[in-house]
Scaffold this motif. Sequence first.
Motif, PDB file in Angstrom:
ATOM      1  N   LYS A 156      32.631  33.542 -28.878  1.00 26.21           N
ATOM      2  CA  LYS A 156      32.610  34.986 -28.678  1.00 26.21           C
ATOM      3  C   LYS A 156      33.589  35.360 -27.574  1.00 26.21           C
ATOM      4  CE  LYS A 156      27.905  35.848 -30.206  1.00 26.21           C
ATOM      5  NZ  LYS A 156      26.634  36.480 -29.896  1.00 26.21           N
ATOM      6  N   LYS A 157      34.164  36.532 -27.724  1.00 23.06           N
ATOM      7  CA  LYS A 157      35.049  37.097 -26.708  1.00 23.06           C
ATOM      8  C   LYS A 157      34.400  38.412 -26.284  1.00 23.06           C
ATOM      9  CE  LYS A 157      39.731  38.695 -25.897  1.00 23.06           C
ATOM     10  NZ  LYS A 157      40.977  39.130 -26.536  1.00 23.06           N
ATOM     11  N   ILE A 158      33.590  38.354 -25.240  1.00 24.74           N
ATOM     12  CA  ILE A 158      32.790  39.502 -24.819  1.00 24.74           C
ATOM     13  C   ILE A 158      33.620  40.451 -23.956  1.00 24.74           C
ATOM     14  CG2 ILE A 158      30.725  40.236 -23.546  1.00 24.74           C
ATOM     15  CD1 ILE A 158      30.165  38.757 -26.221  1.00 24.74           C
ATOM     16  N   GLU A 159      33.601  41.735 -24.348  1.00 21.59           N
ATOM     17  CA  GLU A 159      34.306  42.775 -23.613  1.00 21.59           C
ATOM     18  C   GLU A 159      33.388  43.992 -23.455  1.00 21.59           C
ATOM     19  OE1 GLU A 159      38.206  43.723 -25.101  1.00 21.59           O
ATOM     20  OE2 GLU A 159      38.669  41.617 -25.474  1.00 21.59           O
ATOM     21  N   LEU A 160      33.803  44.927 -22.604  1.00 20.49           N
ATOM     22  CA  LEU A 160      33.048  46.158 -22.361  1.00 20.49           C
ATOM     23  C   LEU A 160      33.864  47.377 -22.744  1.00 20.49           C
ATOM     24  CD1 LEU A 160      31.518  45.578 -18.799  1.00 20.49           C
ATOM     25  CD2 LEU A 160      30.310  45.523 -20.979  1.00 20.49           C
ATOM     26  N   MET A 161      33.170  48.390 -23.226  1.00 22.52           N
ATOM     27  CA  MET A 161      33.756  49.690 -23.507  1.00 22.52           C
ATOM     28  C   MET A 161      32.795  50.730 -22.950  1.00 22.52           C
ATOM     29  SD  MET A 161      34.747  51.387 -27.163  1.00 22.52           S
ATOM     30  CE  MET A 161      33.255  52.187 -27.675  1.00 22.52           C
ATOM     31  N   THR A 162      33.313  51.768 -22.287  1.00 18.87           N
ATOM     32  CA  THR A 162      32.473  52.826 -21.739  1.00 18.87           C
ATOM     33  C   THR A 162      33.012  54.165 -22.230  1.00 18.87           C
ATOM     34  OG1 THR A 162      32.071  51.452 -19.779  1.00 18.87           O
ATOM     35  CG2 THR A 162      31.481  53.793 -19.633  1.00 18.87           C
ATOM     36  N   VAL A 163      32.167  54.899 -22.962  1.00 21.15           N
ATOM     37  CA  VAL A 163      32.578  56.172 -23.552  1.00 21.15           C
ATOM     38  C   VAL A 163      31.444  57.192 -23.483  1.00 21.15           C
ATOM     39  CG1 VAL A 163      34.267  55.166 -25.152  1.00 21.15           C
ATOM     40  CG2 VAL A 163      31.889  55.427 -25.881  1.00 21.15           C
ATOM     41  N   GLY A 164      31.835  58.453 -23.526  1.00 23.75           N
ATOM     42  CA  GLY A 164      30.872  59.539 -23.582  1.00 23.75           C
ATOM     43  C   GLY A 164      31.265  60.520 -24.666  1.00 23.75           C
ATOM     44  N   GLY A 165      30.326  60.841 -25.528  1.00 27.67           N
ATOM     45  CA  GLY A 165      30.596  61.763 -26.633  1.00 27.67           C
ATOM     46  C   GLY A 165      29.453  62.734 -26.817  1.00 27.67           C
ATOM     47  N   GLY A 166      29.051  63.373 -25.731  1.00 23.78           N
ATOM     48  CA  GLY A 166      27.896  64.265 -25.791  1.00 23.78           C
ATOM     49  C   GLY A 166      26.664  63.541 -25.302  1.00 23.78           C
ATOM     50  N   CYS A 167      25.548  63.832 -25.883  1.00 20.53           N
ATOM     51  CA  CYS A 167      24.278  63.210 -25.503  1.00 20.53           C
ATOM     52  C   CYS A 167      24.347  61.698 -25.720  1.00 20.53           C
ATOM     53  CB  CYS A 167      23.148  63.811 -26.341  1.00 20.53           C
ATOM     54  SG  CYS A 167      21.572  63.006 -26.083  1.00 20.53           S
ATOM     55  N   PHE A 168      23.977  60.942 -24.705  1.00 20.76           N
ATOM     56  CA  PHE A 168      24.072  59.484 -24.835  1.00 20.76           C
ATOM     57  C   PHE A 168      23.089  58.908 -25.834  1.00 20.76           C
ATOM     58  CE2 PHE A 168      22.150  59.180 -20.248  1.00 20.76           C
ATOM     59  CZ  PHE A 168      20.917  59.648 -20.664  1.00 20.76           C
ATOM     60  N   TRP A 169      22.046  59.636 -26.178  1.00 25.08           N
ATOM     61  CA  TRP A 169      21.113  59.139 -27.199  1.00 25.08           C
ATOM     62  C   TRP A 169      21.837  58.983 -28.535  1.00 25.08           C
ATOM     63  CZ3 TRP A 169      17.004  63.446 -26.112  1.00 25.08           C
ATOM     64  CH2 TRP A 169      16.391  63.216 -24.865  1.00 25.08           C
ATOM     65  N   CYS A 170      22.694  59.951 -28.853  1.00 23.36           N
ATOM     66  CA  CYS A 170      23.462  59.905 -30.105  1.00 23.36           C
ATOM     67  C   CYS A 170      24.465  58.760 -30.091  1.00 23.36           C
ATOM     68  CB  CYS A 170      24.225  61.210 -30.323  1.00 23.36           C
ATOM     69  SG  CYS A 170      23.195  62.670 -30.543  1.00 23.36           S
ATOM     70  N   THR A 171      25.226  58.684 -29.024  1.00 17.01           N
ATOM     71  CA  THR A 171      26.285  57.690 -28.929  1.00 17.01           C
ATOM     72  C   THR A 171      25.698  56.284 -28.939  1.00 17.01           C
ATOM     73  OG1 THR A 171      27.468  59.324 -27.596  1.00 17.01           O
ATOM     74  CG2 THR A 171      28.403  57.124 -27.686  1.00 17.01           C
ATOM     75  N   GLU A 172      24.573  56.112 -28.247  1.00 18.54           N
ATOM     76  CA  GLU A 172      23.894  54.814 -28.225  1.00 18.54           C
ATOM     77  C   GLU A 172      23.477  54.400 -29.635  1.00 18.54           C
ATOM     78  OE1 GLU A 172      20.272  53.163 -25.586  1.00 18.54           O
ATOM     79  OE2 GLU A 172      19.667  54.603 -27.144  1.00 18.54           O
ATOM     80  N   ALA A 173      22.863  55.318 -30.382  1.00 17.94           N
ATOM     81  CA  ALA A 173      22.384  55.008 -31.735  1.00 17.94           C
ATOM     82  C   ALA A 173      23.538  54.615 -32.653  1.00 17.94           C
ATOM     83  CB  ALA A 173      21.625  56.201 -32.312  1.00 17.94           C
ATOM     84  N   VAL A 174      24.671  55.285 -32.524  1.00 13.01           N
ATOM     85  CA  VAL A 174      25.847  54.961 -33.333  1.00 13.01           C
ATOM     86  C   VAL A 174      26.286  53.531 -33.060  1.00 13.01           C
ATOM     87  CG1 VAL A 174      28.324  55.430 -33.583  1.00 13.01           C
ATOM     88  CG2 VAL A 174      26.680  57.317 -33.664  1.00 13.01           C
ATOM     89  N   PHE A 175      26.500  53.180 -31.810  1.00 16.71           N
ATOM     90  CA  PHE A 175      27.036  51.858 -31.496  1.00 16.71           C
ATOM     91  C   PHE A 175      26.036  50.735 -31.738  1.00 16.71           C
ATOM     92  CE2 PHE A 175      30.283  54.318 -29.210  1.00 16.71           C
ATOM     93  CZ  PHE A 175      31.380  53.799 -29.869  1.00 16.71           C
ATOM     94  N   GLN A 176      24.743  51.025 -31.671  1.00 16.31           N
ATOM     95  CA  GLN A 176      23.755  49.985 -31.968  1.00 16.31           C
ATOM     96  C   GLN A 176      23.822  49.550 -33.431  1.00 16.31           C
ATOM     97  OE1 GLN A 176      20.186  51.890 -30.406  1.00 16.31           O
ATOM     98  NE2 GLN A 176      20.243  50.569 -28.603  1.00 16.31           N
ATOM     99  N   ALA A 177      24.406  50.387 -34.285  1.00 13.41           N
ATOM    100  CA  ALA A 177      24.505  50.069 -35.711  1.00 13.41           C
ATOM    101  C   ALA A 177      25.784  49.319 -36.075  1.00 13.41           C
ATOM    102  CB  ALA A 177      24.428  51.368 -36.525  1.00 13.41           C
ATOM    103  N   VAL A 178      26.698  49.145 -35.131  1.00 11.26           N
ATOM    104  CA  VAL A 178      28.008  48.580 -35.417  1.00 11.26           C
ATOM    105  C   VAL A 178      28.011  47.060 -35.220  1.00 11.26           C
ATOM    106  CG1 VAL A 178      30.454  48.619 -34.750  1.00 11.26           C
ATOM    107  CG2 VAL A 178      29.137  50.749 -34.799  1.00 11.26           C
ATOM    108  N   LYS A 179      28.585  46.359 -36.205  1.00 12.16           N
ATOM    109  CA  LYS A 179      28.664  44.896 -36.110  1.00 12.16           C
ATOM    110  C   LYS A 179      29.551  44.499 -34.936  1.00 12.16           C
ATOM    111  CE  LYS A 179      32.558  44.280 -39.249  1.00 12.16           C
ATOM    112  NZ  LYS A 179      33.000  43.778 -40.534  1.00 12.16           N
ATOM    113  N   GLY A 180      29.200  43.390 -34.329  1.00 14.16           N
ATOM    114  CA  GLY A 180      29.959  42.906 -33.179  1.00 14.16           C
ATOM    115  C   GLY A 180      29.474  43.476 -31.860  1.00 14.16           C
ATOM    116  N   VAL A 181      28.649  44.513 -31.916  1.00 13.57           N
ATOM    117  CA  VAL A 181      28.104  45.100 -30.697  1.00 13.57           C
ATOM    118  C   VAL A 181      26.888  44.272 -30.278  1.00 13.57           C
ATOM    119  CG1 VAL A 181      26.944  47.108 -29.700  1.00 13.57           C
ATOM    120  CG2 VAL A 181      28.985  47.412 -31.117  1.00 13.57           C
ATOM    121  N   GLU A 182      26.950  43.781 -29.050  1.00 14.04           N
ATOM    122  CA  GLU A 182      25.880  42.930 -28.524  1.00 14.04           C
ATOM    123  C   GLU A 182      24.812  43.740 -27.805  1.00 14.04           C
ATOM    124  OE1 GLU A 182      26.064  39.280 -28.380  1.00 14.04           O
ATOM    125  OE2 GLU A 182      27.653  39.501 -29.872  1.00 14.04           O
TER     126      GLU A 182
END
Length: 179
Positions: A4-30
Amino acid sequence: MGNKKIELMTVGGGCFWCTEAVFQAVKGVEKVVSGYSGGKAPGKPTYREICSGLTGHAEVVQVTFDANSISYKDLLTVFMTSHDPTTLNRQGGDVGTQYRSVIYYHNDTQKEMAETVIENLSKYFDNSIVTEISPLKIFYEAEDYHQDYYENNKSQGYCSFVITPKLTKLRQMHADKLK
């Protein structure tokens, strides 16, 4: 699969509840952690302080991902198409600087990629993209009750009417990138 090549990304796109739910569904996201960044007020801010709009912080998520499974560019594309990057300090009914569209880069490579992705996607939007691109200075983890919010509160009104449709759009646009 390889290492694994672990990296970090920090973003804001409105309410963090929405953004969190989106990224939790994406493959490769730990891991996805909701939090705050970009403010000028001293010390660790609270949710109540953030909501006042006076601290200058944005609601953000910090995404830990395996760059061997999904690229930073692909994650940025998911991010930019899962919220409206053309509205200044607003996402739907959420209004204020704490809801701004922002990419906090961790290094120069991330900065350059953010600029490239925005430039490449701009032709697909009717209005100009207003997403801020800034260096990450500090990330504050939000209170525990904000973590895994959608997963723990799916029947709550905001989740049903705002986040669930956002996840439906995600599945339509990025099915190949989902877990």
